[in-house]
Scaffold this motif. Sequence first.
Motif, PDB file in Angstrom:
ATOM      1  N   UNK A 196      -3.741   4.411   0.208  1.00 20.81           N
ATOM      2  CA  UNK A 196      -4.179   3.706  -1.008  1.00 20.81           C
ATOM      3  C   UNK A 196      -3.768   2.238  -0.898  1.00 20.81           C
ATOM      4  N   UNK A 197      -4.691   1.347  -0.549  1.00 20.93           N
ATOM      5  CA  UNK A 197      -4.342  -0.066  -0.460  1.00 20.93           C
ATOM      6  C   UNK A 197      -4.071  -0.651  -1.847  1.00 20.93           C
ATOM      7  N   UNK A 198      -3.262  -1.693  -1.900  1.00 19.54           N
ATOM      8  CA  UNK A 198      -2.925  -2.396  -3.159  1.00 19.54           C
ATOM      9  C   UNK A 198      -2.404  -1.430  -4.213  1.00 19.54           C
ATOM     10  N   UNK A 199      -1.629  -0.478  -3.786  1.00 13.79           N
ATOM     11  CA  UNK A 199      -1.123   0.530  -4.727  1.00 13.79           C
ATOM     12  C   UNK A 199       0.377   0.693  -4.506  1.00 13.79           C
ATOM     13  N   UNK A 237     -11.350   9.515  -4.600  1.00 13.21           N
ATOM     14  CA  UNK A 237     -10.691   8.260  -4.197  1.00 13.21           C
ATOM     15  C   UNK A 237     -11.677   7.106  -4.347  1.00 13.21           C
ATOM     16  N   UNK A 238     -11.117   5.879  -4.392  1.00 11.77           N
ATOM     17  CA  UNK A 238     -11.987   4.701  -4.477  1.00 11.77           C
ATOM     18  C   UNK A 238     -12.567   4.384  -3.113  1.00 11.77           C
ATOM     19  N   UNK A 239     -13.582   3.567  -3.127  1.00  9.32           N
ATOM     20  CA  UNK A 239     -14.251   3.196  -1.872  1.00  9.32           C
ATOM     21  C   UNK A 239     -13.301   2.536  -0.885  1.00  9.32           C
ATOM     22  N   UNK A 240     -12.328   1.796  -1.444  1.00 10.32           N
ATOM     23  CA  UNK A 240     -11.409   1.069  -0.557  1.00 10.32           C
ATOM     24  C   UNK A 240     -10.321   1.980   0.014  1.00 10.32           C
ATOM     25  N   UNK A 263       1.695   3.904  -9.069  1.00 10.65           N
ATOM     26  CA  UNK A 263       0.230   4.105  -9.151  1.00 10.65           C
ATOM     27  C   UNK A 263      -0.202   5.285  -8.270  1.00 10.65           C
ATOM     28  N   UNK A 264       0.484   5.435  -7.133  1.00 14.06           N
ATOM     29  CA  UNK A 264       0.172   6.580  -6.265  1.00 14.06           C
ATOM     30  C   UNK A 264       0.510   7.887  -6.980  1.00 14.06           C
ATOM     31  N   UNK A 303       0.851  -1.201   0.000  1.00 14.91           N
ATOM     32  CA  UNK A 303       0.000   0.000   0.000  1.00 14.91           C
ATOM     33  C   UNK A 303       0.882   1.244   0.000  1.00 14.91           C
ATOM     34  N   UNK A 304       0.281   2.358  -0.401  1.00 13.37           N
ATOM     35  CA  UNK A 304       1.026   3.621  -0.449  1.00 13.37           C
ATOM     36  C   UNK A 304       0.253   4.680   0.328  1.00 13.37           C
ATOM     37  N   UNK A 305       1.008   5.653   0.740  1.00 11.59           N
ATOM     38  CA  UNK A 305       0.316   6.801   1.353  1.00 11.59           C
ATOM     39  C   UNK A 305       0.720   8.077   0.611  1.00 11.59           C
ATOM     40  N   UNK A 306      -0.216   8.978   0.515  1.00 14.05           N
ATOM     41  CA  UNK A 306       0.035  10.273  -0.139  1.00 14.05           C
ATOM     42  C   UNK A 306      -0.334  11.361   0.874  1.00 14.05           C
ATOM     43  N   UNK A 307       0.601  12.260   1.092  1.00 15.88           N
ATOM     44  CA  UNK A 307       0.310  13.366   2.014  1.00 15.88           C
ATOM     45  C   UNK A 307       0.144  14.651   1.201  1.00 15.88           C
TER      46      UNK A 307
END
Lengths: 266, 403
Positions: free
Chosen positions: B333-336, B315-318, B340-341, B278-282
Motif C-alpha cells: 500500500x503506497x502512501x499508507x 484495493x486501489x489502482x495504485x 491506514x493499513x 508505504x505499508x505492507x500487509x501479509x
Amino acid sequence: MELLVAIKNPLVALGRYTMVFVQDLGRIVLYFFKGFILIFSLPLQVNKILQQIYFIGMKSVFVVCLTGAFTGMVLGLQGYYLLVKYGSTGILGSAVALSLVREMGPVLAAVMVIARGGSAMAAEIGIMRISEQIDALETMDIDPIRYLVSPRIAAALISFPLLTALFDVVGILGGYLTGSVLLGVNPELYFSRVESSVALADVSGGFIKSIVFAAIVVSICCYQGFYTHTRTEFGAKGVSQSTTSAVVLSCVMILIADYALTSFLL
Amino acid sequence: MDQPLIEIENVVKCFGSNCVLNGVNLSIYRGQITSIIGQSGMGKSVLLKHIIGLLTPDSGRVLFEGKPLVSMKKDERKVLKRKFSYVFQDTALFDFLNVFENIALPLMENTAHVETQIKDRVQNKLHQLDLYDIENKYPSQLSGGMKKRVALARALVTDPEIVLFDEPTTGLDPIRKTAVHSMISDYQKRFGFTGIIVSHEIPDVFFISQRIAMLNEGQICFEGSPEEVQQTADPLVRNYIRGLESPHDELTGVASQSLGQKRLTREMFRLQRHHRPFSIVLLSVENLEDVDRIAGHVAGQTALKNFANFVKNNIYLTDICFRYDMNKIMVVLPDTDVDQAGMFCDKLSRNLDTDAIFNSSEQRKGLCFAVSAGIAQARGNSQIESMLSNVEKRQNIFWECRI
C-alpha cells in the motif's frame, strides 16, 4: 552402412548376423526358463492364466477348426487321387490321420496361434514397453516377466496340445468328408484304418511337438515385444518391427524344431 | 547437515554418442522436497530414472543411505524399491486395466490388504484428487488431466517414503495444478516423505520445495534453497527462471511473486529518495490444510483463488497484491502508514463473507477458513528483509468463518 559392410565383406556380415542370432536365441531360452519358473511362484496367478487360456486357446478354436477342416479335406482329396492310382484307397484313413497327428496338426495349429495370438502378444507387450508400462511395473516392484510372461507361458503350454488335438479330430473328419462322402471310400474302412494305424506314440509325439512349439511361440513373441525399446526403430515402428519378427521368427523356428523333433521321434 | 538419503556421484549416461548426463552430483535429503529444474531435453527424467534404478549409469554411482545401489543384494533392492514410488511424465497407466485396477495394482500385488481395505484406500485417493465415478473407466476414456491425477493416485496409494514426480502437473489447469502441488506439500508435511520433482512450474515449485537443483548440459549447475535460487546472480539460472515466470500468478490471477518483489523494491527506493511512506500487509490463510482435508484440494485452491480475487477487488489502482507463498497474499500500500493499513484490514474483514470464498456446494460442515494479517510500515532505514520478517511475525486472526 550395414549394407555397405555386407557388400564389401559378405562373410563378415554373415558371421555377425549369425552371432547376433545365436545370442538372441540364448537370451530367448533364458527368458523362457525365467518365465516358466515364475509360473509356480506364490501366489499363483490363476485368474491371469485363465484369461490367457481364453485368449490364446478359446479364441483360436474357430480358426483352428476352420483350417483343420480344410487341411483334412485337402489331404483326403490329394490322398485319394494318389492312392487310386495304386488301387489302395482303403488306406486313405491311415494317410490322413498319420499326416495330421504326427505333422500337420501340431505345425498348423501352432502357425494359426502365431497368426492370431502370437502377433497380438508381441504387439501388446511392445506397446506396454514403449508407453513405459513395463517400467511402471518395475517401479512398483512387480516383476514384469512374472506378471506378463508367465501366465502366457502357462496358458500356451495348456492350450497348444488341446488345439492340436482339436485340429487333428476336425482334420480327420474333413478327410472323411472328401474321401468317403464325396469320393466314395467306405466310411467304416476309413475310420477303422484311422484307429488301427494311429498308435499312442504318434499321438504323444504330436503332443510333445505341440508343447515344444508352445514354448517356442510364446517365448519368441513375448521376448520380441518385451525388448521393443532395444530396436533400431522407435515407437509404433518399433512395435511393428517386433510383431513382424515375432511372427517370422516363430514360424521359422517351428519348422526347424519340427524337423529336429521328427528326426528324434521317428 | 545430515547424511543425504540419496547421493548421486559423478553419474554419466550416454545414449550412443549423445551424453545426456555428464558427471551429475546431487544430494537428496530425507523429508525434503527437492525440485530439479532445467530446460527440456537436459536429462531430468533420465536422472530420475537413475535414482529408482530403471537406468544404470555408464559411470558414477547412486547411493542410498551411503550404500551404492549396484552393490545391494536382490532382497535389499526389493525392500528399497517398495519405499519408492514414481509418477511418470506420460502417466504409464496400464491401458488394459480400468482406473480402479490401475490404482489398486500395487496394493493387490505387493501387500496383504483385504479387498475392502484396498477399495477404501483407492476411493480415498480418488476423492482427494477430485476424481469421481471413473473407477470403471479405462485410461483411454479419460482426459489428459484426469490420467495425470490417476497416475498420482496410483503413486501415492501405497504411502511411499520416497516419491519421484516426473512433471506431475504438465497439462493440468491452474486450479488442479496448484491442488496437486498443495497435495504434495500437504502429504509431505503429514507423512514426511522425501519428494523429488522434475518440473517447469516456476515459481509454484519454489513454494513447496526445500531445495532446488538446476540441470544444464548434463551437470547440476545450481543447487540451493528456493530463496537462494531466486536471488542468485548466476545469469544462466536467472534467465531460465525469468523466461518461465509469468507476471501473473496462474491460480489466483494476482501479480506473481517476482513482480511483487520488484514493486516492493521500487517502493523502498521511493521511500528513500522521496520520503514517501508505504505499508505492507501479509494476509495468510491459516487453515487451508483443513479445507483441503475436509473438502478436497481443489476446493481449497478454489477458496484461495476466490480470496485473492476478493482482495484484488478491494484495493486501489495504485496498490498491488501478489502471491507471496502457497497460502499467502501480500498487499503493498503506497502512501499508507500503519494505521491506514489497519483500516484497510478492517474494511476487508467487514466486506468478506462466506459466499465470496466458498461455492455453495462446498459449504460443508466443519469447514473453516481463517485469515490472519500482519502489518508493517516501511521507515527510512528499513530493509525489505526485516520488514518481511516483521510482517510474518505480527499476525493475528482478523477474519474467520466456520460452517
